[in-house]
Design a protein around this motif. Structure first.
Motif, PDB file in Angstrom:
ATOM      1  N   UNK A  72      -3.659   0.999  -8.068  1.00 48.82           N
ATOM      2  CA  UNK A  72      -2.783   0.519  -9.142  1.00 48.82           C
ATOM      3  C   UNK A  72      -1.510   1.370  -9.209  1.00 48.82           C
ATOM      4  N   UNK A  73      -1.655   2.691  -8.994  1.00 44.54           N
ATOM      5  CA  UNK A  73      -0.476   3.565  -8.982  1.00 44.54           C
ATOM      6  C   UNK A  73       0.473   3.178  -7.848  1.00 44.54           C
ATOM      7  N   UNK A  74      -0.085   2.812  -6.706  1.00 44.35           N
ATOM      8  CA  UNK A  74       0.752   2.377  -5.582  1.00 44.35           C
ATOM      9  C   UNK A  74       1.476   1.082  -5.920  1.00 44.35           C
ATOM     10  N   UNK A  75       0.761   0.154  -6.566  1.00 44.20           N
ATOM     11  CA  UNK A  75       1.393  -1.101  -6.976  1.00 44.20           C
ATOM     12  C   UNK A  75       2.566  -0.841  -7.925  1.00 44.20           C
ATOM     13  N   UNK A  76       2.353   0.055  -8.891  1.00 47.87           N
ATOM     14  CA  UNK A  76       3.431   0.381  -9.816  1.00 47.87           C
ATOM     15  C   UNK A  76       4.594   1.048  -9.090  1.00 47.87           C
ATOM     16  N   UNK A  77       4.284   1.947  -8.173  1.00 47.83           N
ATOM     17  CA  UNK A  77       5.343   2.627  -7.422  1.00 47.83           C
ATOM     18  C   UNK A  77       6.185   1.650  -6.623  1.00 47.83           C
ATOM     19  N   UNK A  78       5.526   0.730  -5.934  1.00 43.67           N
ATOM     20  CA  UNK A  78       6.246  -0.277  -5.148  1.00 43.67           C
ATOM     21  C   UNK A  78       7.092  -1.156  -6.067  1.00 43.67           C
ATOM     22  N   UNK A  79       6.539  -1.494  -7.233  1.00 44.53           N
ATOM     23  CA  UNK A  79       7.282  -2.308  -8.201  1.00 44.53           C
ATOM     24  C   UNK A  79       8.553  -1.608  -8.649  1.00 44.53           C
ATOM     25  N   UNK A  80       8.483  -0.291  -8.887  1.00 46.09           N
ATOM     26  CA  UNK A  80       9.670   0.452  -9.320  1.00 46.09           C
ATOM     27  C   UNK A  80      10.704   0.550  -8.201  1.00 46.09           C
ATOM     28  N   UNK A  81      10.248   0.634  -6.952  1.00 39.88           N
ATOM     29  CA  UNK A  81      11.180   0.630  -5.818  1.00 39.88           C
ATOM     30  C   UNK A  81      11.916  -0.709  -5.756  1.00 39.88           C
TER      31      UNK A  81
END
Length: 214
Positions: free
Chosen positions: A147-156
């Motif tokens: 989930x943290x990776x999903x959020x990180x990609x979303x912010x990118x």
């Protein structure tokens, strides 16, 4: 094996609070700045943004309503953005600041996932009641890392989208921050919630249920 029951907070009140906060800290300030930028000028637009933040917090305080920490943080950041843009007399500065914020958030989420200490574990405690020992479960930690990776990609994607639209001008940048960024955030919340719920349901001995109304 003892069955673990995970209670999810009531969804409707959370959705209403989230929508209200989005209107207060994103939609209205963006509309005020956009309209006044093309009528009264940049300075009045930025002053209106700061005034709106003060009015929002003042009205809640006047009527004895709770001031969520998230609202205080968003309002403080919004006032800071507007004040800096006012000092520098630049609408571009106002639009670029959340781009850098999104980039920093991406580093935070992706970095915490990379070191095996996903920040999403701390954030989840505000919405989901989980037994303390469950956070040490390998499968649960893997889910929070994903989930943290999903959020990180979303912010990118958010930062890239805003920079891309800025090539069309400040108006396009304001539209990106006021509409597209919010839609992307809402979509990310839905995807992350669905991903997390799916992962937890697939774990043996774990039951998800909505918290009953009081």
């Amino acid at each position: 094996m003892q069955e673990i029951v995970i209670e999810l907070g009531r969804l409707r009140p959370q959705l209403i609070r989230g929508a209200r906060m989005f209107v207060e800290t994103v939609t209205v300030p963006t509309l005020l700045l956009y309209v006044l930028l093309h009528t009264a000028g940049l300075a009045w637009g930025l002053v209106a943004v700061i005034g709106w933040c003060a009015l929002t917090l003042g009205v809640r305080r006047l009527f004895g309503q709770h001031l969520p920490g998230t609202l205080l943080l968003c309002a403080g950041m919004l006032c800071g953005r507007a004040a800096l843009a006012l000092v520098l007399s630049s609408a571009l500065v106002y639009v670029l600041q959340p781009v850098f914020g999104s980039a920093l958030m991406a580093l935070l989420f992706l970095g915490s996932a990379a070191v095996g200490r996903p920040v999403t574990i701390r954030l989840a405690r505000d919405f989901v009641t989980l037994p303390a020992h469950l956070f040490h479960h390998q499968g649960v930690r893997r889910m929070f890392t994903q989930v943290a990776i999903l959020w990180g990609v979303s912010r990118v994607l958010d930062a890239g989208m805003s920079l891309g639209l800025l090539h069309w001008g400040v108006d396009a940048g304001l539209l990106s921050r006021g509409l597209f960024s919010g839609l992307l955030t809402a979509l990310t919340i839905v995807v992350c919630a669905a991903w997390g719920a799916r992962a937890l349901r697939r774990m043996p001995g774990v039951t998800l249920r909505l918290r009953a109304a009081v």
